[in-house]
Design an enzyme around this catalytic site. Sequence first.
Site, short mmCIF file in Angstrom:
data_model
loop_
_atom_site.label_atom_id
_atom_site.label_comp_id
_atom_site.label_asym_id
_atom_site.label_seq_id
_atom_site.Cartn_x
_atom_site.Cartn_y
_atom_site.Cartn_z
N GLY A 1 0.82 -1.21 0.00
CA GLY A 1 0.00 0.00 0.00
C GLY A 1 0.85 1.25 0.00
O GLY A 1 1.96 1.28 -0.56
N SER A 2 0.39 2.27 0.67
CA SER A 2 1.08 3.56 0.61
C SER A 2 2.45 3.55 1.26
O SER A 2 3.24 4.48 1.03
CB SER A 2 0.21 4.63 1.29
OG SER A 2 -1.02 4.73 0.62
#
Lengths: 644, 379
Positions: free
Chosen positions: A323-324
């Site tokens: 993810g981020s």
Amino acid sequence: MTPQDRQNRRKLSRRTAILGGAQLLFIGGLAARMRYLQVEEADQFRLLAEENRINIRLIPPARGEVFDRNGVRLAQNVPSYRIVIVSEDAGDTDLALQKLSQVVALDPESLERTRSELKRSARFLPVTIAEDVSWEDISRVSVNAPALAGITPEVGLSRVYPQGSDLAHVLGYVGPVSDYDLSRIEDPEPLLRIPRFQIGKVGVEAKREKDLRGKAGAKRVEVNATGRIMRELDRQEGEAGADIQLTIDAALQGYAQARLDGESASAVVIDCDSGDIVACASAPTYDPNLFVRGISQADYDLLTGDPYRPLASKTVQGLYPPGSTFKMMTAMAALEEGLIEPDDTAYCPGHLEVSGRKFHCWKRAGHGWVDLQNSLKQSCDVYYYDLALKVGIEKISQMAQLFGLGQRHDVPMSAVAQGLTPTKDWKAAAYGSDWVIGDTVNASIGQGFMLASPLQLAVMTARLATGRSVMPRLIKSTGGIEDPPGTGTPLPLDPENLRKMRRAMFAVVNDRRGTAYKSRIIQDNMRMAGKTGTSQVRNITAAERRSGVISNADLPWERRDHALFVDFAPHDAPKYAVAVVVEHGGGGSTAAAPIARDITLQALYQGEPPLDAYPPKDRPAIRAQQKRLREMRPQANTSGKDQA
Amino acid sequence: MSYLEHSIKAIPTGPRKILYLNWPLALLLAAVSSVGFLMLISVSGGSLRPWAEPQIKRFVVGFALMIGLAMVPIWFWRSVSGLAYLGTLLLLVTVELFGEVGKGAQRWIDLGPLRLQPSELMKITLVMFLAAYYDWLPAPRTSRPLWVLLPVGIIMLPVALVLRQPDLGTSLLLVAAGGGIMFLAGVHWAYFASVLTAGIGLVSAVFQSRGTAWQLLKDYQYRRIDTFLDPGSDPLGAGYHITQSKIALGSGGWTGRGFMQGTQSRLNFLPEKHTDFIFTTLAEEFGFIGGISLLGLYLLIILFCVWSALLNKDRFAALLTLGISLNFFLFFSVNMSMVMGMAPVVGVPLPLVSYGGSAMLVLMVAFGLLQSAHVHRPR
């Protein structure tokens, strides 16, 4: 008969005579050898064997113990008593077992098992009736020895894990050698054939089996006609297994394990200086002691049936889309390529259209104009879509690998996963289809094919924090010999770029608009820098999109997002790098960041941190939480150094 | 020399053939097997189970099989020898693909009650095929290079497959048996001399390669050679078996401890005491007298085989008989050398005595062929 035939026959007879002669000679040699061993050398053996018989018995070596970095015992050997039966000496085994059950209480299940084992094994091999027998029961058996022919109490060592479930996934457990184990070993040493000899099955116990096992000793004993040991003649001591010291801090590990309790989550803490894995927690966990004694089917079913998968070692085995938390990699790739300046801005309207497909930012209204720092701080997706389109997947994957993603780290735990940093070639090989631009867009924010384990994320963070190729180290020393630390060498990157990344990560936590602002540390010399991540495990359907984003809380657990957080602290002189993944926990800022903050503080303070490290608003809640965790681990403060 | 040139009428036909079997040999086989049953009973502590009973059943089946095979004319066996060889080769390849893994080596095909070990079968079919080859080959060509290379290929093909399993012992036995037939068939001395020289070269290469990237044997095989050369170096590891087996043998003395009184081999930790190391039990319980008697029985079997071969005017039958007897000789001599510490532990059973269905049945099949050669010999 032609002359040719006659010649052939003559030749055959001649050769037969030669070969036969050679065979006779060899048989003569065999006879001579037999005579030498049995007649000339016989006296030597006969002397020893006149009245009693000499026997060589193997002495199983004491298994090496395992300690934490401060000398706290994590795996030890304690004496345990068991009752064994030798059917050759017992005669009627059913009668013997019946007599025994009058003396001590035996459960019917183990009696049944003993009976079936007696049928299968050779008559002179001891079969264990009961293990972990109390001292009183042992004395009762000893007192009644004359009536219980063939039944003897034996003392042995059994493995105990005093920290219980805290280190289950790291240490693993031992168990008796199975036929399957034997079939996998080439030329197994005789030691392994001792009934119930225990070897490591999982984790460090299995991976460091060679060091921990040691070498068998032997004793020569006189046994009488029934095989009972009369006297020990001499013994050659074996070599105890080497003790192993882990880099784990048992107190911190226990805290992390307790902090994760109730979630399906994992946390890794790495010492930035040495690469030491100080904590490696995976929840829910299990009690390895259960496996040593032989786990009951009911308990085992409970473990395997749990949707939170307690047996999985999520820190190294669990693979998640980062993810981020992956955005630092995309940004570093772009910075190193010189494609952007930190001050360059991009406009985020809430989505980016790439070849006809709309890629959304998590914030539907968009972030407006953002630069590097703001985009990381607010975790704007569109900014990174844009970067990725400029840099391309190959450079991004290369950067990720430089930071240890997609690489199987050399850690002696079971099922260490390699993760994945996709490239065009990989997709062609794995899927047989071409890389499309959408794949790059997904990869830029750690979605799509990208997969990493919490350990890899922690290593990545440590490398970002130090700028060195920090290697994770789990074994501090073996038999007193120190393993080399994983300090690593400086990464071939521009230090200025790394500084920019760290500054942006600092803003994520400490800037009012940062996604992890709520989980900041306010103690000035301990402030942390980090990055939140929320990785999607489902595709958002068009219908869902039309009806507006559904909040995670409304979804069934297994469809919720994974929550991730990576951080290092103190931000200006990094000491620890931490990665936390909460499976299906929802948002990284709400589910993972608070856990990571608590664990980071615990590590920095080497114990429970004072409340003034937390923002004033949170203090009442933290006080309650600290109290609750203290109660969960009543031994936490006493399990320190005095136990070693 | 072909059967057509003899008077076929002199060869017995029908059930009368049974009378023409080599009965002394059959009785000798039964005697050796009985020694085996006795030892298996002793090893299991005076009980027919778990080893003696199945072994007796197998022997009965094997004996019947031997008589059955002996009834089939030897010329039939000659005509199918090529097929038998190819079939066994195919089985070896199958083992390579689907075989069961036991003790780190892949050797068996599981056929329910019987575990078929194609490498065992190969010892017989290789001998059969080579005998047929030399029967067919005109004598003047025997030593021509091309006609020497062909049988070498026939031998090396299965040897390579067996080596891959990995089973060093059996592959060496195959080479020895195949080489033996070539020698008996009259291949020129010079070939054997050069192979011997090359063999010495190979052995030194094996040792030279140790520890390098291209090392020729597995580590455990080197260890076995080490411990063979000096069993004292590792008395609890790999040298354990040899040391234990020598102690058991030695303590037997002249007359042994008596039936079922041997404790060394029963109480000791010999994992293969009912298979490869069964001779230690015999030697401990019946002493030198017992050991030498078994050796004597084996010698008699060899002598009866050689006598039967020399009687036989048919080249195929004679070569087959000698080949089978050579195989038998290799079996027991390698096993006894190993048990007495004269050869490394290679895992060769004691023929007819060691527990094991595959080996027993294959041996009885071999003797069935031998009996067929004896019954149908030209008179």
